[in-house]
Scaffold this motif. Structure first.
Motif, PDB file in Angstrom:
ATOM      1  N   GLN A   1      17.019 -26.069   6.847  1.00  0.00           N
ATOM      2  CA  GLN A   1      17.043 -26.743   8.150  1.00  0.00           C
ATOM      3  C   GLN A   1      16.183 -27.960   8.079  1.00  0.00           C
ATOM      4  O   GLN A   1      16.829 -29.092   8.412  1.00  0.00           O
TER       5      GLN A   1
ATOM      6  N   GLU B   1      18.473 -30.320   5.913  1.00  0.00           N
ATOM      7  CA  GLU B   1      19.604 -30.846   6.672  1.00  0.00           C
ATOM      8  C   GLU B   1      19.144 -31.849   7.522  1.00  0.00           C
ATOM      9  O   GLU B   1      19.951 -33.009   8.043  1.00  0.00           O
ATOM     10  N   HIS B   2      17.928 -31.829   8.304  1.00  0.00           N
ATOM     11  CA  HIS B   2      17.325 -32.706   8.828  1.00  0.00           C
ATOM     12  C   HIS B   2      17.049 -34.176   8.316  1.00  0.00           C
ATOM     13  O   HIS B   2      17.445 -35.119   8.796  1.00  0.00           O
TER      14      HIS B   2
ATOM     15  N   MET C   1      23.540 -32.610  10.584  1.00  0.00           N
ATOM     16  CA  MET C   1      23.965 -31.148  10.284  1.00  0.00           C
ATOM     17  C   MET C   1      25.129 -30.648  11.002  1.00  0.00           C
ATOM     18  O   MET C   1      25.115 -30.956  12.049  1.00  0.00           O
TER      19      MET C   1
ATOM     20  N   LEU D   1      27.637 -28.028  12.704  1.00  0.00           N
ATOM     21  CA  LEU D   1      27.036 -26.764  13.818  1.00  0.00           C
ATOM     22  C   LEU D   1      27.094 -25.531  12.836  1.00  0.00           C
ATOM     23  O   LEU D   1      26.367 -24.644  13.205  1.00  0.00           O
TER      24      LEU D   1
ATOM     25  N   ASP E   1      26.152 -25.009   9.896  1.00  0.00           N
ATOM     26  CA  ASP E   1      25.054 -24.944   9.045  1.00  0.00           C
ATOM     27  C   ASP E   1      23.897 -24.537  10.068  1.00  0.00           C
ATOM     28  O   ASP E   1      23.232 -23.612   9.763  1.00  0.00           O
ATOM     29  N   LYS E   2      23.947 -25.127  11.328  1.00  0.00           N
ATOM     30  CA  LYS E   2      22.737 -24.639  12.318  1.00  0.00           C
ATOM     31  C   LYS E   2      22.839 -23.344  12.822  1.00  0.00           C
ATOM     32  O   LYS E   2      21.734 -22.735  12.653  1.00  0.00           O
TER      33      LYS E   2
ATOM     34  N   ASN F   1      21.719 -20.985   9.626  1.00  0.00           N
ATOM     35  CA  ASN F   1      20.449 -21.047   9.203  1.00  0.00           C
ATOM     36  C   ASN F   1      19.482 -20.357  10.269  1.00  0.00           C
ATOM     37  O   ASN F   1      18.628 -19.708  10.036  1.00  0.00           O
ATOM     38  N   LYS F   2      20.086 -20.517  11.364  1.00  0.00           N
ATOM     39  CA  LYS F   2      19.320 -19.928  12.770  1.00  0.00           C
ATOM     40  C   LYS F   2      19.578 -18.385  12.588  1.00  0.00           C
ATOM     41  O   LYS F   2      18.544 -17.453  12.770  1.00  0.00           O
TER      42      LYS F   2
END
Length: 61
Positions: free
Chosen positions: A46, A49-50, A1, A3, A5-6, A9-10
């Motif tokens: 998330q 993506e994982h 994933m 950075l 995207d992380k 999403n967060k």
């Protein structure tokens, strides 16, 4: 994933939590529901993506 995207999403998840809490504080059920939906969407992204990361790791071994 990635950075980006992380972070995205967060941010969506945190925004959803804020909407939910604001909805609770103001007795606004629509805002509460919107916050819960935003959180669910962010968590689903998330998880997706994982899965992609895990598949990528398997193919690289």
């Amino acid at each position: 994933m990635g950075l980006g995207d992380k972070i995205s999403n967060k941010a969506k998840e945190v925004t959803g939590e804020a909407k939910e809490k604001l909805g609770e504080a103001t007795d606004n059920e629509r805002l509460q529901a919107e916050g819960l939906k935003d959180q669910a969407v962010a968590k689903a992204k998330q998880a997706g993506e994982h899965v992609k990361d895990a598949a990528k790791d398997l193919t690289n071994k």
